[in-house]
Design a protein around this motif. Sequence first.
Motif, PDB file in Angstrom:
ATOM      1  N   THR A  64      -6.066   0.909  -6.854  1.00 17.75           N
ATOM      2  CA  THR A  64      -6.412  -0.479  -6.543  1.00 17.75           C
ATOM      3  C   THR A  64      -6.547  -1.282  -7.841  1.00 17.75           C
ATOM      4  N   ARG A  65      -7.240  -0.724  -8.817  1.00 19.59           N
ATOM      5  CA  ARG A  65      -7.394  -1.434 -10.102  1.00 19.59           C
ATOM      6  C   ARG A  65      -6.054  -1.624 -10.790  1.00 19.59           C
ATOM      7  N   ARG A  66      -5.177  -0.646 -10.605  1.00 17.89           N
ATOM      8  CA  ARG A  66      -3.872  -0.673 -11.269  1.00 17.89           C
ATOM      9  C   ARG A  66      -3.018  -1.850 -10.812  1.00 17.89           C
ATOM     10  N   ARG A  67      -3.231  -2.276  -9.573  1.00 23.02           N
ATOM     11  CA  ARG A  67      -2.480  -3.440  -9.088  1.00 23.02           C
ATOM     12  C   ARG A  67      -2.885  -4.694  -9.844  1.00 23.02           C
ATOM     13  N   GLU A  68      -4.145  -4.765 -10.259  1.00 23.43           N
ATOM     14  CA  GLU A  68      -4.642  -5.905 -11.046  1.00 23.43           C
ATOM     15  C   GLU A  68      -4.279  -5.776 -12.524  1.00 23.43           C
ATOM     16  N   ARG A  69      -4.398  -4.547 -13.005  1.00 27.95           N
ATOM     17  CA  ARG A  69      -4.203  -4.268 -14.431  1.00 27.95           C
ATOM     18  C   ARG A  69      -3.178  -3.164 -14.556  1.00 27.95           C
ATOM     19  N   PRO A  70      -1.895  -3.539 -14.735  1.00 30.05           N
ATOM     20  CA  PRO A  70      -0.842  -2.527 -14.733  1.00 30.05           C
ATOM     21  C   PRO A  70      -0.991  -1.533 -15.888  1.00 30.05           C
ATOM     22  N   TYR A  71      -0.329  -0.411 -15.714  1.00 29.17           N
ATOM     23  CA  TYR A  71      -0.388   0.697 -16.672  1.00 29.17           C
ATOM     24  C   TYR A  71      -0.132   0.223 -18.101  1.00 29.17           C
TER      25      TYR A  71
END
Length: 256
Positions: free
Chosen positions: A15-22
């Motif tokens: 979920t966080r990754r959708r906001e803050r990509p890799y």
Amino acid sequence: MLEQLLAGALEDANTRRRERPYADVETEALRRPAPLDALAALAPADHVKVIAEVKRASPSRGDLAEIAEPQALAAQYEAGGASVVSVLTEGRKFKGSLADLEAVRKAVSIPVLRKDFIGDEYQVLEARASGADLVLLIVAALPQDRLVRLHALIRELGMTPLVETHSEEEVARAVDLGAQLVGVNARDLSTFELDRDLFGRVADQIPAGVIRVAESAVLSLSDVQHYRAAGADAVLVGEALVTGDPIATLASYTSV
Ligand SMILES: O=P(O)(O)OC[C@@H](O)[C@@H](O)c1c[nH]c2ccccc12
């Protein structure tokens, strides 16, 4: 239970990754000043070292403490003589967050551990981007190939993996990995049962030169003495510190 905890942690990371990509988190991780030397901080000494944990709650013990300002608690830990601060960042059962880790990182000058259910590279990069110096890896939660990969990534980023075990077989896997910092958790993360004698049974399996940490259920001075006598270089303490007087408790524990 352990599987669910890991699945939940990975879902939250996605979920966080959708906001803050890799790629963004990777850039932030690489921009950070170098991690602190946790192996030096925990090196065997003439007294036991303490890893002091910021912990609000747990699935086995329920709510423990509010901890509105994790940074203030961590500053007390440092003042009391802790060698490392552990911050639980798992949100569902332990009520922690990466914001807690960041706040603690700013408040202390000793190494900080990200304590969570780590299963992928993104979580390791997040740990570094938030200022972690150490990252927990739970052997029971991961197949060996994934453990090898995550262990290598943590070290490539200059951090120190704390490899947590709960049986002879798991200690053997940690040793195979070349772990320099091995934890033995008295609590079984699947059943929550406690075995305070496990550390003493497996300590000899951990090669000389590897730092040995006894984890969980350290509630009194005699528990610390018990683990020290069995060969612990460090103890990891949560509940006793968040429910008691951290400065006084640390003063007594670090005298062992
Ligand atoms: O609060 P205690 O009994 O002092 O335990 C601290 C720590 O060992 C425990 O929080 C812990 C050990 N391994 C873990 C893995 C995940 C979450 C939590 C943990």
